[in-house]
Design an enzyme around this catalytic site. Structure first.
Site, mmCIF file in Angstrom:
data_model
loop_
_atom_site.group_PDB
_atom_site.id
_atom_site.type_symbol
_atom_site.label_atom_id
_atom_site.label_comp_id
_atom_site.label_asym_id
_atom_site.label_seq_id
_atom_site.Cartn_x
_atom_site.Cartn_y
_atom_site.Cartn_z
ATOM 1 N N CYS A 67 4.334 17.631 70.097
ATOM 2 C CA CYS A 67 3.413 16.946 71.011
ATOM 3 C C CYS A 67 3.646 15.452 71.127
ATOM 4 O O CYS A 67 3.928 14.927 72.205
ATOM 5 C CB CYS A 67 1.971 17.187 70.568
ATOM 6 S SG CYS A 67 1.463 18.915 70.554
ATOM 7 N N ASP B 293 3.781 19.412 77.490
ATOM 8 C CA ASP B 293 4.479 18.519 76.559
ATOM 9 C C ASP B 293 5.580 19.219 75.776
ATOM 10 O O ASP B 293 6.574 18.599 75.406
ATOM 11 C CB ASP B 293 3.491 17.824 75.612
ATOM 12 C CG ASP B 293 2.580 18.791 74.869
ATOM 13 O OD1 ASP B 293 2.696 20.022 75.061
ATOM 14 O OD2 ASP B 293 1.731 18.307 74.083
ATOM 15 N N ASN B 294 5.414 20.487 75.472
ATOM 16 C CA ASN B 294 6.454 21.236 74.759
ATOM 17 C C ASN B 294 6.203 22.716 74.946
ATOM 18 O O ASN B 294 5.136 23.124 75.423
ATOM 19 C CB ASN B 294 6.489 20.884 73.263
ATOM 20 C CG ASN B 294 5.142 20.941 72.583
ATOM 21 O OD1 ASN B 294 4.538 19.902 72.297
ATOM 22 N ND2 ASN B 294 4.646 22.147 72.321
ATOM 23 N N ASP C 46 -0.983 21.454 77.197
ATOM 24 C CA ASP C 46 -0.608 21.240 75.797
ATOM 25 C C ASP C 46 -0.030 22.525 75.213
ATOM 26 O O ASP C 46 -0.733 23.531 75.076
ATOM 27 C CB ASP C 46 -1.854 20.808 75.007
ATOM 28 C CG ASP C 46 -1.515 20.169 73.674
ATOM 29 O OD1 ASP C 46 -0.343 20.206 73.276
ATOM 30 O OD2 ASP C 46 -2.432 19.626 73.029
ATOM 31 N N ASP C 47 1.264 22.528 74.916
ATOM 32 C CA ASP C 47 1.945 23.688 74.311
ATOM 33 C C ASP C 47 2.148 24.840 75.299
ATOM 34 O O ASP C 47 2.093 26.005 74.897
ATOM 35 C CB ASP C 47 1.171 24.240 73.107
ATOM 36 C CG ASP C 47 1.260 23.371 71.869
ATOM 37 O OD1 ASP C 47 1.900 22.306 71.934
ATOM 38 O OD2 ASP C 47 0.678 23.751 70.833
#
Length: 533
Positions: free
Chosen positions: A72, A307-308, A56-57
């Site tokens: 997200c 995700d990003n 995540d991130d």
């Protein structure tokens, strides 16, 4: 062939590059005619298993792929559906933005690639971790809702946490506290994943999606890792702590130079993010060892991605995502599995909309039977040559702002958000943009348009300017600018196969200036994604 270079006592602790022996491979398609049943496989063989590890991130470090939105929920929806945001209609992290809304559940969830794997290909499907940011909201079915297609469901309520959270265990709520030995979420995800591998059926292939909270805020590291990386600081690249000259107003409003307190804050955040990833290292090591012990590693594809991206000080923006630049839209992608040679790197232009088509391809399901915008990378993973591949992708984002003035920043007007630290705002209503990211043998460009009163344009030549410091929108050849504008409009209205048509610099590309105008003689307008009503 190993995913991790394991030291005698465990994974290396010198950097966050968890999977350095695995090549960050990028993407291409192979279309098969329906799921291949066991009877259609060679005697004694089974269809491959697949594991998707999603952080995540986590910004790109090793070379990887692009995300179609630097946030997200829209990005995760693209992974699950294989679609650009304008086709799955998830535009932000709220229910109103279609994040895990009733509309998403009714229209998109039945057509995600895990649902197809389960219903059409007979895979056991296992999910553990963060799903979508609004999952579990009472107005959208609460934690009782289990999306179609999942055999085993261990989903986090709403956004990433490390302690004091609630999981949906196949539709039933289970609360966790703050005892490290039983509650630290990354470790809990590792343990339930190992349990699945030990107790699943051996008569069906399996798909696992493990979605960790790390390295998302609040960046809570496991106790044994909280003093690591004390001499690590955020990278001081050429675009660190400089003014975003000739960029969109939101970037220009950042205070330059940053205050010492902001720099100290972002360095500490960078360090803590690395610390949380050490527990992801542990999870990956345990997973690979268990697959090997069970005799399943050689028949299992493992994908590692995020995700990003994330920024820490670039263009004097302290910390966040949401922006159009490489640091926010590019994430790691590492793959290992049957038929993949070790230590390969491909420079093909790929996006996370390609993960679903690739995994379905591995299972033997034809992309032609779906409405997905992405492509399968399986031929490239297996070393195929002389393949035609895309030269551009779409990136789109819908900005968010507050309707009232932020009480901690009274000098700011309404319409902005994420104004921390030092009242530097990371988002706004008119931070709504769409980009074409193009790479060929001769061109490496990014063309972006904003949906604002300025109709602001940013263009970057990443061959000459990889840090995206100089906006060349006013100096680039007007003919190229016109073609990129047209290509952007086409991609913003694409669906399925039309998202994979030749780009501006492909030999098969044809530009008709008449298509720049509608039937009434006026210039076509851009189409920005909106959530369904």
């Amino acid at each position: 062939m190993r995913l991790l270079p394991l030291a005698p006592g465990g994974p290396r602790r010198g950097s966050p590059r968890h999977l350095p022996s695995c090549s960050p491979l990028l993407l291409l398609p192979l279309l098969l005619g329906g799921c291949l049943g066991v009877s259609g496989a060679a005697a004694g063989s089974r269809r491959p298993n697949v594991v998707l590890l999603l952080t995540d991130d986590q910004d790109e470090v090793l070379g990887g792929m692009y995300v179609p939105s630097a946030l997200c929920c829209p990005s995760r929806a693209s992974i699950l559906t294989g679609k650009y945001p304008h086709n799955h209609h998830v535009v932000n992290n709220t229910l109103e933005g279609n994040c895990s809304s009733k509309s998403w559940q009714k229209i998109q969830e039945p057509n995600t690639f895990p649902a197809i794997l389960r219903s059409m290909c007979g895979y056991q499907t296992f999910f553990a971790g963060k799903y979508l940011n609004e999952y579990g909201a009472p107005d959208a079915g609460g934690l009782e809702h289990v999306p179609l297609g999942w055999s085993y469901w261990y989903a986090l309520e709403k956004n990433s946490k490390y302690y004091n959270y609630t999981l949906s265990i196949n539709g039933k709520a289970r609360k966790h506290g703050e005892n490290y030995s039983v509650d630290y979420l990354t470790d809990v995800l590792a343990n339930v994943s190992l349990d699945f591998l030990d107790y699943k059926s051996n008569s069906e292939p399996f798909f696992m999606m493990i979605s960790t909270p790390a390295p998302h805020s609040p960046w809570t590291a496991a106790p044994q890792y909280q003093k690591t990386f004390q001499n690590v600081f955020a990278p001081r690249n050429k675009n660190f702590n400089i003014h975003g000259t000739n960029k969109h107003w939101l970037i220009r409003q950042a205070k330059t130079p940053m205050t010492n307190s902001s720099i100290q804050f972002l360095d500490n955040a960078f360090r803590k993010r690395w610390q949380t990833l050490l527990s992801v290292d542990d999870l990956v090591e345990k997973l690979v060892k268990r697959l090997e012990f069970n005799g399943e590693l050689n028949n299992t594809y493992i994908f590692y991605t995020s995700d990003n991206g994330y920024h820490t000080g670039q263009f004097s923006l302290p910390i966040d995502k949401r922006q159009l630049y490489e640091f926010d839209i590019k994430v790691p992608l590492l793959v290992r599995g049957p038929g993949i040679k070790p230590n390969q790197t491909s420079k093909m232009l790929v996006a996370n909309i390609d993960l679903g088509p690739t995994i379905l391809d591995i299972a033997g399901y034809s992309l032609n039977k779906t409405q997905m915008d992405g492509m399968s990378l399986l031929p490239i993973l297996r070393g195929a040559s002389n393949l035609t591949w895309r030269s551009d992708i779409l990136v789109e984002y819908q900005g968010e702002g507050r309707n009232v003035t932020d009480p901690t920043c009274p000098s700011l007007s309404p319409g902005v958000s994420q104004c921390f630290p030092d009242c530097v705002c990371e988002d706004a209503y008119n931070n709504t943009y769409a980009c074409v990211r193009t790479t060929t043998a001769l061109w490496n460009l990014q063309y972006c348009e904003f949906d604002d009163q300025e109709v602001f344009v940013e263009v970057y030549n990443l061959t000459a300017d990889p840090e995206q410091i100089t906006n060349i929108a006013k100096s680039i050849d007007p003919e190229i600018l016109g073609k990129m504008n047209y290509r952007l409009m086409m991609l913003q209205s694409c669906s399925g196969p039309t998202c994979r048509t030749p780009g501006v610099f492909d030999p098969g590309y044809r530009f008709d200036p008449r298509l720049m105008f509608n039937n009434h003689g006026s210039v076509r307008t851009r189409r920005f994604s909106k959530p369904p009503l």
